[in-house]
Enzyme design. Structure first.
Site, PDB file in Angstrom:
ATOM      1  N   TYR A 144      -5.685  -3.605   3.270  1.00 49.77           N
ATOM      2  CA  TYR A 144      -6.562  -3.183   4.325  1.00 49.77           C
ATOM      3  C   TYR A 144      -5.703  -1.964   5.369  1.00 49.77           C
ATOM      4  CZ  TYR A 144      -9.086  -3.483   8.576  1.00 49.77           C
ATOM      5  OH  TYR A 144      -9.815  -3.099   9.916  1.00 49.77           O
ATOM      6  N   ASP A 239       1.908   1.689   4.509  1.00 49.10           N
ATOM      7  CA  ASP A 239       1.141   1.335   5.763  1.00 49.10           C
ATOM      8  C   ASP A 239       1.938   0.087   6.328  1.00 49.10           C
ATOM      9  OD1 ASP A 239      -0.402   0.106   7.651  1.00 49.10           O
ATOM     10  OD2 ASP A 239      -2.143  -0.148   6.365  1.00 49.10           O
ATOM     11  N   LYS A 267       0.087  -2.839  15.629  1.00 49.51           N
ATOM     12  CA  LYS A 267       0.708  -4.132  16.017  1.00 49.51           C
ATOM     13  C   LYS A 267       2.188  -4.242  16.865  1.00 49.51           C
ATOM     14  CE  LYS A 267      -2.237  -5.969  12.685  1.00 49.51           C
ATOM     15  NZ  LYS A 267      -2.565  -5.401  11.525  1.00 49.51           N
TER      16      LYS A 267
END
Ligand SMILES: *Cc1c(COP(=O)(O)O)cnc(C)c1O
Length: 428
Positions: A144, A239, A267
Site C-alpha cells: 500500500y 516507501d 506516520k
C-alpha cells in the site's frame, strides 16, 4: 466491557459521514460490530467513550511510537500554536526538521515535507517519472502506498480488507502504467523489467511489507531489486511511511544496508500530526519546482504545528541510542508469548516480525506475499480480535494489518496481553 456509547456515536456518524468513518480501516467491516470511539489516550492506553481502558496495539497506525500524548510533542505543539498556526511562508523550523531528518537517514541530501504518506508517495512517483522521462512504475501486489490513482492496483491494507484492491474511479489509462509484481519474487520483477525495457521510471516497494500483515523481505530480494534498478536506469523508491524512524534511525535502508534512490515518509515523522515527506540525493530532488520542472506544492505543507510535532518526535528518537533495540526486545517478548499461547492451544498460526512490526496469521504455512497472506482463516481472526477487545486489548480490526509496538508498553502490559491471548486461543 460495554461499548454502548460507541455504538450510538457510530450510528450518529453514519448519517453524516460515509460509513461513519473518515478512513475505511477504522470501520469494523472486516471483523463485524461497530468501531470504538476514542475519548483520550495516554502512553500505551486508549480511553474510549464508554470509559473502557484499552491497551493500544495500533497507535494511530504507527506514529505513536513513544506513546500517546507524549509530553515533548504535546508541549512543542501547544507552544507553537500560540505563535500562529499557519503562514504560507518559510519558517526556520522547516530547515531544522529537514536537517535532522537528513542527518538520521542514509543516502538523502534533501527532503520535502507534505501532509500525508499518500502525498509523499504520489509526489515521489511524479518526481521519478520527471527525472527518468519514463512513464511506467512497478508496484507489488499487497503493498500500500496511499490512495492515489496509480497505487490502487492490487493495493494492501484497507483496500484489501474491503475487497477493493482495484478501485473504480481509476482510469484504464492510469492503470496501464502500473505494472504489478509479486513481493519476494525477484525473477518475476526481472521478467517485467525485461518485457518493458526503458519504459519503467521506478520500482516502488515497502521494504518490509506492512499492509498485508508484516512480511519481511526474503534474503537477497532488496539487493536484487537494487541491482536490477541500477542496471536498467530505474529509480528504486523505498516507501518507508511505515518503516521510517521505526525499524532504525535510518529506517529499512539502514537496517538492510541498501541504498534507495527516493525514500518516502509519513506516520512517525509527524509525531501524530498530518505529515509526510519524500527525500533523495540533491541531483534528484532539484528536479522539483521551484528550481526544477516537476511541479509539487501544498498550502499547508511544512505547517508549523506539524513541523514542531515532527521535530520533537525525531529529536526524541535521535537522542535515545537504545530506543530501537528496546522496541525490538519488547516486540520479541510479545512474539514469544504469542507463539507459546497459540501453540499450547493447538492453533495453526504464523507470526511474522521485523523489529517493532509484528503480525499474527491464522495459517500454519509461511506468509511471504499477498497470496499466502490471503490464506489466513478470517473466522479465527474475528474471534481473536473480539476476544482480545473484550479483555481490553485493541489490535487492528483487520487480518491484513501489522501491530505497531510502542515504547510506552511495559512488560506488565505485554504479560497482560499474552494472558489475554492465551484465554482467547482456547476458543479458536
Ligand atoms: C500508511 C501508509 C501510506 C499512506 O499514508 P497516509 O498518511 O495514510 O496517506 C503509504 N505507504 C505506506 C507503506 C503506509 O503504511
Amino acid at each position: 466491557m460495554l461499548y454502548q456509547r460507541s455504538s450510538q456515536l457510530f450510528a450518529d456518524a453514519e448519517k453524516v459521514i460515509p460509513g461513519g468513518v473518515n478512513s475505511p480501516v477504522r470501520a469494523f467491516k472486516g471483523v463485524g460490530g461497530t468501531p470504538i470511539f476514542v475519548k483520550s489516550a495516554k502512553g500505551a492506553y486508549l480511553i474510549d467513550e464508554d470509559g473502557n481502558r484499552l491497551i493500544d496495539y495500533i497507535n494511530s497506525w504507527g506514529p505513536m511510537i513513544l506513546g500517546h500524548a507524549y509530553e515533548p510533542v504535546v508541549n512543542a505543539i501547544t507552544e507553537k500554536a500560540k505563535l500562529g498556526t499557519s503562514f504560507g511562508m518559510p519558517t526556520q523550523l522547516e530547515t531544522q526538521i529537514a536537517e535532522l531528518a537528513v542527518s538520521m537517514v542514509p543516502n538523502i541530501d534533501k527532503i520535502r515535507f507534505v501532509n500525508s504518506g499518500t502525498e509523499a508517495c504520489m509526489s515521489a512517483v511524479r518526481l521519478a517519472r520527471g527525472y527518468t522521462k519514463r512513464d511506467k512504475i512497478i508496484k507489488f501486489a499487497g503493498c500500500y502506498h496511499g490512495h492515489s490513482d496509480s497505487f490502487l492496483i492490487q493495493a494492501g491494507s484497507g483496500a484489501l480488507t474491503f475487497g477493493t484492491p482495484n478501485s473504480p474511479g481509476v482510469t484504464e489509462g492510469t492503470a496501464k502504467d502500473t505494472l504489478l509484481a509479486t513481493f519476494n519474487d525477484l525473477q518475476n520483477v526481472a521478467d517485467i523489467v525485461h518485457f518493458n525495457k526503458e519504459t519503467i521510471a521506478a520500482i516502488i516497494i515497502e521494504p518490509v511489507a506492512g499492509n498485508m500483515g508484516c512480511i519481511p523481505p526474503a534474503a537477497g530480494f532488496l539487493q536484487g531489486l537494487r541491482q536490477l534498478c541500477t542496471k536498467n536506469g530505474i529509480l528504486l523508491i523505498f516507501d518507508e511511511v511505515m518503516t521510517g524512524f521505526r525499524l532504525a534511525k535510518g529506517g529499512a535502508q539502514e537496517l538492510y544496508n541498501i541504498k534507495a534512490d527516493i525514500v518516502t515518509f509519513g506516520k512517525v515523522i509527524g509525531g501524530g500530526l498530518p505529515v509526510g515527506a519524500f527525500a533523495a540525493r540533491a541531483e534528484i530532488m532539484d528536479y522539483l519546482a521551484p528550481i526544477g520542472p516537476v511541479y509539487q506544492a501544498g498550502t499547508l505543507s511544512g505547517n508549523p504545528l506539524a513541523m514542531a510535532a515532527g521535530l520533537a518526535m525525531l529529536q526524541a528518537l535521535d537522542a535515545d541510542a537504545a530506543i530501537f533495540e528496546r522496541l525490538d526486545q519488547k516486540t520479541a517478548y510479545l512474539e514469544k508469548g504469542i507463539r507459546e499461547a497459540l501453540s499450547k492451544n493447538q492453533v495453526g498460526f504464523t507470526v511474522n516480525r521485523v523489529g517493532s512490526m509484528i503480525s499474527v496469521h491464522f495459517d500454519k504455512n509461511p506468509v511471504t506475499d499477498l497470496k499466502t497472506a490471503a490464506n489466513g482463516d478470517n473466522e479465527s481472526f474475528k474471534k481473536f480480535f473480539h476476544g482480545l477487545l473484550q479483555q481490553g486489548v485493541y489490535i487492528a480490526p483487520s487480518a491484513y494489518e501489522t501491530w505497531f509496538i510502542t515504547d510506552a508498553l511495559t512488560y506488565e502490559d505485554l504479560d497482560f496481553t499474552i494472558r489475554a491471548i492465551d484465554e482467547v486461543a482456547k476458543i479458536l
